[in-house]
Design an enzyme around this catalytic site. Sequence first.
Site, PDB file in Angstrom:
ATOM      1  N   GLY A 139      72.886  82.601  30.466  1.00  0.00           N
ATOM      2  CA  GLY A 139      71.345  82.836  29.865  1.00  0.00           C
ATOM      3  C   GLY A 139      70.696  83.833  29.990  1.00  0.00           C
ATOM      4  CD  GLN A 152      66.185  86.716  32.705  1.00  0.00           C
ATOM      5  OE1 GLN A 152      66.721  86.178  31.865  1.00  0.00           O
ATOM      6  NE2 GLN A 152      67.175  87.255  33.779  1.00  0.00           N
ATOM      7  CB  CYS A 196      68.011  85.329  38.374  1.00  0.00           C
ATOM      8  SG  CYS A 196      67.157  85.730  36.974  1.00  0.00           S
ATOM      9  CG  LEU A 197      71.878  88.213  34.382  1.00  0.00           C
ATOM     10  CD1 LEU A 197      71.963  88.191  32.527  1.00  0.00           C
ATOM     11  CD2 LEU A 197      73.093  88.514  35.058  1.00  0.00           C
ATOM     12  CG  HIS A 249      67.503  80.433  35.715  1.00  0.00           C
ATOM     13  ND1 HIS A 249      67.965  80.690  37.073  1.00  0.00           N
ATOM     14  CD2 HIS A 249      67.172  81.620  35.240  1.00  0.00           C
ATOM     15  CE1 HIS A 249      67.801  81.721  37.268  1.00  0.00           C
ATOM     16  NE2 HIS A 249      67.504  82.376  36.132  1.00  0.00           N
ATOM     17  CD  GLU A 250      67.932  81.669  31.370  1.00  0.00           C
ATOM     18  OE1 GLU A 250      67.223  82.685  31.188  1.00  0.00           O
ATOM     19  OE2 GLU A 250      69.012  81.817  32.039  1.00  0.00           O
ATOM     20  CG  HIS A 283      63.592  83.901  33.456  1.00  0.00           C
ATOM     21  ND1 HIS A 283      63.250  85.010  34.268  1.00  0.00           N
ATOM     22  CD2 HIS A 283      65.011  83.527  33.511  1.00  0.00           C
ATOM     23  CE1 HIS A 283      64.218  85.006  35.179  1.00  0.00           C
ATOM     24  NE2 HIS A 283      65.279  84.367  34.934  1.00  0.00           N
TER      25      HIS A 283
END
Length: 177
Positions: free
Chosen positions: A47, A52, A96-97, A138-139, A142
């Site tokens: 995702g 991000q 998380c990236l 999670h997304e 963000h």
Amino acid sequence: MLLEVLQFPDPRLREKAQPVAQGEIDDALRKLAADMAETMYDEPGIGLAATQVGVAKRLIVMDLDWTDEGERRPRMLLNPEIVLRSGKAISEMEGCLSVPDFKSDVERDARVVVRARTLDWEEVEFDASELEAYCFQHEIDHLDGVLFIDRVSKLKRDLYVRRRKKQLRREQEEAAG
Ligand SMILES: [Zn+2]
């Protein structure tokens, strides 16, 4: 085109993203969504939120079960919104990236119903549980400037922040020679 994924503690990760209006859907936005998907596969991840990659718009891409060999069908969603939550669950070893070198169990809602728009402005709804539910939460976090480290204990977070700062300092020193 691969995009640069911002990393903690970049302040842009804390911005609240703005809703996308139907009139804003153009080639540039479609390209952004396609580039985000390409970046997600490359990292690799399941995702990615526009926040991000430094774009404060409510756009996420998701693909929970892609493989190197199979056909890839990333979900590209505008203005995703959780309209119903129920139950409690633990998302195990979430990562998380944008938060390098850290994984942790995170308390999440067990089931969420998410309403969103596609890039064709169709309204879609997902009744999600387990990994799909955690990924949506999670997304969408963000898009609100929230990182998963905000949802772990203060002790764990402080340890990570200290380690991350040390790492960044070391990288800076190395770059300086
Ligand atoms: Zn993330």
